[in-house]
Scaffold this active site. Structure first.
Site, PDB file in Angstrom:
ATOM      1  N   GLY A  21      51.647  40.728  40.785  1.00  0.00           N
ATOM      2  CA  GLY A  21      50.907  40.630  39.530  1.00  0.00           C
ATOM      3  C   GLY A  21      49.874  41.732  39.406  1.00  0.00           C
ATOM      4  O   GLY A  21      49.025  41.912  40.290  1.00  0.00           O
ATOM      5  N   GLY A  23      47.538  42.132  36.851  1.00  0.00           N
ATOM      6  CA  GLY A  23      46.472  41.846  35.902  1.00  0.00           C
ATOM      7  C   GLY A  23      45.132  42.307  36.441  1.00  0.00           C
ATOM      8  O   GLY A  23      45.052  43.187  37.307  1.00  0.00           O
ATOM      9  N   PHE A  24      44.053  41.692  35.964  1.00  0.00           N
ATOM     10  CA  PHE A  24      42.724  42.100  36.410  1.00  0.00           C
ATOM     11  C   PHE A  24      42.573  41.953  37.919  1.00  0.00           C
ATOM     12  O   PHE A  24      42.050  42.841  38.596  1.00  0.00           O
ATOM     13  CB  PHE A  24      41.653  41.270  35.694  1.00  0.00           C
ATOM     14  N   VAL A  89      59.569  38.768  40.278  1.00  0.00           N
ATOM     15  CA  VAL A  89      59.578  37.981  41.515  1.00  0.00           C
ATOM     16  C   VAL A  89      60.251  36.646  41.247  1.00  0.00           C
ATOM     17  O   VAL A  89      59.855  35.901  40.343  1.00  0.00           O
ATOM     18  CB  VAL A  89      58.154  37.790  42.050  1.00  0.00           C
ATOM     19  N   GLU A 180      38.817  34.434  18.063  1.00  0.00           N
ATOM     20  CA  GLU A 180      38.835  35.869  17.786  1.00  0.00           C
ATOM     21  C   GLU A 180      39.997  36.250  16.888  1.00  0.00           C
ATOM     22  O   GLU A 180      39.859  37.098  15.988  1.00  0.00           O
ATOM     23  CB  GLU A 180      38.861  36.639  19.109  1.00  0.00           C
ATOM     24  N   ASP A 310      43.947  33.172  37.757  1.00  0.00           N
ATOM     25  CA  ASP A 310      44.330  31.966  37.026  1.00  0.00           C
ATOM     26  C   ASP A 310      45.257  31.054  37.813  1.00  0.00           C
ATOM     27  O   ASP A 310      45.318  29.847  37.549  1.00  0.00           O
ATOM     28  CB  ASP A 310      45.031  32.343  35.713  1.00  0.00           C
ATOM     29  N   ALA A 328      38.762  36.306  33.182  1.00  0.00           N
ATOM     30  CA  ALA A 328      38.910  37.574  33.896  1.00  0.00           C
ATOM     31  C   ALA A 328      37.826  37.786  34.943  1.00  0.00           C
ATOM     32  O   ALA A 328      38.092  38.342  36.016  1.00  0.00           O
ATOM     33  CB  ALA A 328      38.915  38.728  32.895  1.00  0.00           C
TER      34      ALA A 328
END
Length: 402
Positions: A21, A23-24, A89, A180, A310, A328
């Site tokens: 992964g 991501g952040f 994966v 948002e 997460d 995040a």
């Protein structure tokens, strides 16, 4: 020996770290382990990092997709001990220490799961089929295309009721993403629809934000929640609280009180569940989809397997007994902690448990409208909006994107 492509660092004598992964958390991990005595392999199904907090701006045509995407290879290229493979994966074998992908298997000494989360439809299959999501760039572009096509389709309709149904946009979930996105659509109603689709009445466009809680931004302070609600109402967003969605079809959304909303666009932002990897079910909380980790991020007592972000639920943090929020800042801090932990492990240092430092929350609701919680302080309006912009611009992964 698993079949796999040769990696440029294979001749190095260091332990193998596989990060799943990008991501952040995953990006923070590989950057932190660059130059350290480990051979690091980053696996991700995409070939780029996506800056998710600004996805809604891609979905509403405020930003181009490449403004929030950065190629992994450009990031890891200068790192002599880091490699990247674009792969999906499919499973993990903890006994053999193998990660299985659609491009073969990879050995590991240390496995770090940073797979993030996926949309949770709470078992409603019809919504899963019909509703749109906002978790990656392709989904954001789908939403952008959808609302523009709805505008064009409405131009050719003569029946006002049918025309309005194409201009009804429903967002389910009043967390930061939903709020948002609703604010951004309201700005489109005030600008794009009014200026570029002059044959239609802009007031025919209806933006509905639905949530089962009694206020928007449930995890923000009550003051910020009230400000966000007021901003949404000022922008013309119809906010429906304490409202449950029960299902939908191609042109109608069903609510818990028996009423319906005619719409061709439902965007689901009502919840997430951890994106778990097959093979480690015994260490997973089935309800949340998150791995049960100890205070150091180790998954279910398994040797050499960690989780961050997460998909992880850490034990032992007294301020977060039910697990850390899926945001995040948590993912980045857990990745930084794990980098320090692995550096200490390489040098036989002492372990300290992870503790999350809450740096606050923020959300933007249209131009010059935002809310910010910093500790016990809360503020909104133009200053909060400028602060939101500064923080998010500085977090973008490359100077070119800034």
């Amino acid at each position: 020996m698993p079949s796999r492509a040769k990696l440029h660092y294979d001749n190095l004598p260091h332990p193998k770290v596989v990060v799943v992964g990008g991501g952040f958390a995953g990006l923070e991990l590989v950057q932190g382990l660059s130059g350290q005595p480990y051979k690091v392999l980053l696996l991700d199904r995409q070939n780029h990092h996506c800056f998710q907090p600004l996805l809604y701006q891609v979905a509403t045509a405020s930003l181009s997709a490449d403004s929030i995407a950065h190629p992994f290879r450009r990031t890891v290229g200068p790192m002599s001990n880091v490699a990247f493979r674009m792969a999906n994966v499919t499973g993990v074998d903890a006994d053999k220490k193998l990660v299985y992908t659609d491009h073969g298997a990879f050995e590991y000494d240390i496995l770090i799961l940073a797979t993030g989360s996926r949309t949770n439809f709470f078992g409603m299959r019809d919504l899963e089929r019909s509703a749109m999501q906002l978790k990656n760039i392709s989904q954001a572009l789908d939403i952008r295309s959808d609302f523009l096509q709805d505008f064009e389709a409405a131009l050719y309709l003569h029946d006002e009721a049918e025309k309005r149904s194409y201009l009804n946009f429903v967002i389910v979930g009043a967390g930061p993403t939903g709020v948002e996105l609703a604010g951004a659509l309201a700005e489109i109603k005030r600008t794009v629809l009014k200026r570029e689709y002059r044959e239609m009445e802009s007031e025919w466009m209806r933006i509905v934000l639905i949530d089962g809680n009694d206020r928007v931004l449930q995890h923000f302070s009550e003051e910020s929640s009230a400000d966000a609600y007021r901003y949404l109402r000022e922008l013309g967003v119809e906010v429906m609280l304490n409202t449950r969605v029960t299902g939908c079809d191609d042109d109608r959304l069903m609510l818990g009180d028996g009423t319906t909303i005619d719409t061709h666009t439902v965007i689901w932002a009502a919840g997430v569940i951890g994106a778990a990897v097959p093979g480690l079910e015994g260490a997973m909380n089935e309800r949340s989809g998150r791995y049960n980790c100890d205070a150091h991020g180790r998954v279910g007592g398994l040797d050499g397997i960690y989780a961050v972000g997460d998909v992880a639920s850490y034990a032992g943090d007294p301020e977060w007994p039910k697990g850390h929020p899926q945001v995040a800042t948590v993912a980045i801090q857990q990745a930084q902690y794990l980098v320090a932990h692995l550096k200490a492990r390489a040098n036989e240092g002492r372990e300290k448990p992870f503790r999350y430092r809450n740096k606050g929350s923020m959300a933007t609701i249209g131009r010059r409208r935002a809310v910010v919680d910093l500790g016990k302080r809360q503020f909104g309006g133009t200053f909060a909006w400028l602060l939101w912009m500064f923080v998010h611009v500085m977090q973008l992964v490359s100077f070119r994107n800034r």
